[in-house]
Design a protein around this motif. Structure first.
Motif, mmCIF file in Angstrom:
data_model
loop_
_atom_site.group_PDB
_atom_site.id
_atom_site.type_symbol
_atom_site.label_atom_id
_atom_site.label_comp_id
_atom_site.label_asym_id
_atom_site.label_seq_id
_atom_site.Cartn_x
_atom_site.Cartn_y
_atom_site.Cartn_z
ATOM 1 N N UNK A 70 30.180 42.371 31.120
ATOM 2 C CA UNK A 70 31.187 42.853 32.067
ATOM 3 C C UNK A 70 30.610 42.962 33.481
ATOM 4 N N UNK A 71 29.388 43.471 33.594
ATOM 5 C CA UNK A 71 28.766 43.640 34.915
ATOM 6 C C UNK A 71 28.427 42.300 35.546
ATOM 7 N N UNK A 72 28.036 41.330 34.723
ATOM 8 C CA UNK A 72 27.705 40.004 35.256
ATOM 9 C C UNK A 72 28.919 39.369 35.911
ATOM 10 N N UNK A 73 30.067 39.494 35.249
ATOM 11 C CA UNK A 73 31.296 38.952 35.824
ATOM 12 C C UNK A 73 31.635 39.663 37.133
ATOM 13 N N UNK A 92 29.768 38.963 44.698
ATOM 14 C CA UNK A 92 28.884 38.172 45.559
ATOM 15 C C UNK A 92 29.623 36.966 46.150
ATOM 16 N N UNK A 93 30.468 36.349 45.368
ATOM 17 C CA UNK A 93 31.252 35.227 45.902
ATOM 18 C C UNK A 93 32.225 35.701 46.971
ATOM 19 N N UNK A 94 32.748 36.907 46.784
ATOM 20 C CA UNK A 94 33.731 37.431 47.732
ATOM 21 C C UNK A 94 33.068 37.923 49.029
ATOM 22 N N UNK A 95 32.003 38.694 48.906
ATOM 23 C CA UNK A 95 31.452 39.373 50.073
ATOM 24 C C UNK A 95 30.228 38.701 50.672
ATOM 25 N N UNK A 96 29.542 37.878 49.897
ATOM 26 C CA UNK A 96 28.296 37.282 50.386
ATOM 27 C C UNK A 96 28.374 35.765 50.498
#
Length: 338
Positions: free
Chosen positions: A21-24, A30-34
């Protein structure tokens, strides 16, 4: 099922579920903010491809390549990749799952390889004309992943201390609350507000830890990992009473130990080529042939005690005349599953 099978029951099911769950959530954030752009590696199977719940493709992600210009001088603070990935100044691979495609010997594979080499030579020529330092500016695979994470730090003004090793962890009872860092000759105590993340590589270049945790024989020269993978995080954790499991596991792959080279070369390409067989001293194969999954290692590359240094690559003379990524010498090539 896959994680439960590969961890052998030593990890609680609740922890495995939390990991998934945490990996998702982590990759999504990271894709959204970084601006971390990840793509699924088509045709790249789970590492333990014969374990219960294993999938033939779809669960491994790779970072999209990017040009290094936005990094500026920070590019030269990033370590270069393994010398094996450098072919005439560039990495022919942009994503790890391209190995079978680029070793197919088809016209398309040759055209793609030639195009990538010519583009790299053009970038290097431009760098020479403009008197820029020589460094590949088209980053791929692990280099691309690290560069994208560094760009995220730069965009937020997050300081990155280089040449500042952690010497000990600070604890408050059973909690880790900070770290003592050696920086510019002085020891600095850094207090953590939410937690301390240890991400200092493995211990494949620590003879002491290899002897303690790994099946034998195991030698540092059989590793293709970075020379600074000396187990710093393991020792820091041990010093504060951390628990450890599955320390005899590793990312196993056949490698070639090249005289004069600091690191071993992974035989990712060579073992995919028609006419190549990797065998042990009894002539028995210990990893897949070109007819099997080209990207699958684990179930056929785990060493058996006592024979890890006594394996050879068998091939015909026409195969040897073709270029590969790992240097070779005349006669059988000594390889190890490291």
């Amino acid at each position: 099922a896959y994680l439960a099978a590969t961890t052998g029951g030593v990890v609680a099911p609740a922890r495995l579920e939390a990991y998934v769950d945490s990996a998702v959530a982590m990759t999504t954030e990271l894709e959204r903010s970084a601006d971390l752009r990840l793509v699924p590696l088509d045709g790249y199977p789970d590492y333990f491809d014969r374990a219960e719940g294993a999938l033939p493709t779809g669960r491994t992600l790779g970072a999209e390549p990017l040009r290094a210009a936005p990094l500026g001088d920070a590019l030269f603070e990033q370590r270069e990749g393994h010398p094996q990935t450098d072919m005439l100044g560039t990495s022919l691979l942009e994503l790890a799952h391209e190995v079978p495609r680029l070793t197919s010997r088809s016209f398309g594979a040759r055209a793609l390889s030639t195009t990538r080499v010519l583009r790299s030579l053009g970038r290097r020529l431009l760098a020479a004309v403009t008197a820029r330092p020589r460094r590949e500016t088209y980053l791929t695979m692990g280099q691309a992943l690290m560069a994208r994470l560094r760009l995220a730090l730069l965009a937020r003004g997050v300081p990155l201390w280089l040449r500042a090793p952690v010497v000990e962890l600070v604890t408050d009872g059973a909690r880790v609350t900070g770290a003592v860092v050696e920086r510019a000759g002085a020891r600095v105590r850094v207090q953590a507000t939410r937690g301390v993340l240890l991400a200092a590589g493995g211990f494949d270049h620590s003879p002491e830890l290899l002897a303690k945790h790994q099946r034998q024989p195991a030698k540092t020269e059989w590793s293709a990992g970075h020379p600074l993978n000396t187990g710093d995080a393991v020792r820091l954790g041990e010093a504060v009473g951390a628990g450890f499991e599955l320390m005899d596991s590793a990312l196993w792959a056949p490698v070639s130990v090249v005289p004069g080279q600091e690191l071993a070369y992974i035989l990712a390409v060579e073992r995919c080529l028609p006419g190549s067989l990797l065998v042990d001293r009894s002539g028995r194969r210990f990893c897949g042939s070109p007819l099997e999954k080209a990207n699958s290692y684990a179930s056929r590359s785990v060493p058996r005690p006592g024979d890890a240094a006594s394996r050879a690559s068998c091939c015909g003379p026409s195969w040897r005349k073709r270029p590969t990524l790992a240097p070779t010498e005349k006669g059988p090539r000594k390889v190890s599953a490291a």
